[in-house]
Enzyme design. Structure first.
Site, short mmCIF file in Angstrom:
data_model
loop_
_atom_site.label_atom_id
_atom_site.label_comp_id
_atom_site.label_asym_id
_atom_site.label_seq_id
_atom_site.Cartn_x
_atom_site.Cartn_y
_atom_site.Cartn_z
N HIS A 57 56.09 -28.53 27.22
CA HIS A 57 56.69 -27.22 27.39
C HIS A 57 56.17 -26.33 26.25
CE1 HIS A 57 60.49 -28.15 30.04
NE2 HIS A 57 59.36 -28.42 30.66
N GLU A 59 57.63 -24.79 23.77
CA GLU A 59 58.16 -25.12 22.45
C GLU A 59 57.56 -26.43 21.92
OE1 GLU A 59 59.75 -24.43 25.27
OE2 GLU A 59 61.73 -23.55 24.94
N SER A 84 64.87 -19.43 27.31
CA SER A 84 65.93 -20.30 26.79
C SER A 84 65.48 -21.77 26.84
CB SER A 84 67.17 -20.09 27.66
OG SER A 84 68.27 -20.80 27.16
N CYS A 86 65.06 -25.66 27.25
CA CYS A 86 65.64 -26.73 28.07
C CYS A 86 66.17 -27.85 27.17
CB CYS A 86 64.56 -27.29 29.01
SG CYS A 86 63.46 -28.48 28.20
N CYS A 89 63.43 -29.49 24.84
CA CYS A 89 63.01 -28.64 23.71
C CYS A 89 64.18 -28.41 22.75
CB CYS A 89 62.45 -27.32 24.23
SG CYS A 89 60.99 -27.56 25.28
#
Lengths: 152, 152
Positions: A57, A59, A84, A86, A89
């Site tokens: 992802h 991040e 936002s 998950c 992350c």
């Protein structure tokens, strides 16, 4: 009159640039940067499509690109993400003790913000129009890919 | 008489084999496998040292090596890990809706087991002597590397 809440600061802009680069590569447009003492030490974007990755992802890619850092650096860092974070992350943020997270938007996806806040992470949601627009367009265009990315 | 609780099943043994491979590579000895319908679909071990990675914990490496899977596969899978999963790996388990996690041991490190259980994940801790011994030896030998891996 300028309203600071509607402006995009340089670090969120860098995260948005990462998201747009991901989109240009045919990927999922979510980007992130990690900032330590006013300097970006890691930046990245979602690489599910590009690398066939289940874990990169935005991040996570930024964390990986920051490389191995001492605990003190993470503790002093701020993570910017266009969306936002998950559960995965958010868990990485908790593991490394990142104390401050700036979220572009949580309108198209609400991550584990309550969990982060319950563990003392300072969270700011910017409701950034560019972040919202990028994700709305992507989810409309590729709903099955988006579902895969969030485990649905 | 044999006591099933003291035996190591084939999947935990595969996770231990991964941990030992990691140790032989000079790395942190934590291994994991993901099992779907009686077959290992992903296996891996911590790659902090080997790949200079901040995100490739054993469970994350197993997820990455399993590749992109549909949500139904994750939901039907069991994750085996030699050590109680940290916040990042627990978050990944939650993201993908893995419903069953078998933990080799949680004596040398207690991960986010309460969080997993609170979200409905079935968790079994085996108190496996080999897993405990591997980690005790490693932590004694490389305390600074271990601290880095868990964000301390």
């Amino acid at each position: 009159m300028s309203n600071p809440a509607t402006q995009t600061d340089e670090f969120m802009q860098a995260a948005i640039d990462e998201a747009r680069q991901g989109l240009a590569e045919g990927g999922i447009p979510i980007g992130s940067v990690i900032v330590h003492k006013g300097r970006i030490i890691g930046r990245g974007h979602n690489r599910r499509v590009q690398s066939g990755s289940a874990i990169l992802h935005g991040e996570m890619d930024a964390l990986e690109n920051a490389g191995r850092q001492p605990a003190t650096v993470y503790a002093e860092s701020t993570l910017y993400t266009t969306l936002s974070p998950c559960a995965m992350c958010s868990g990485a943020i908790l593991l490394y003790g990142i104390k401050r997270v700036i979220v572009g938007e949580h309108q198209t996806f609400m991550g584990e913000e309550d969990l982060l806040k319950s563990r003392g992470v300072s969270l700011e949601v910017q409701h950034n129009a560019a972040c919202i627009s990028i994700m709305n367009d992507f989810i409309a265009a590729r709903p099955e890919l988006w579902d895969e990315d969030i485990g649905r």
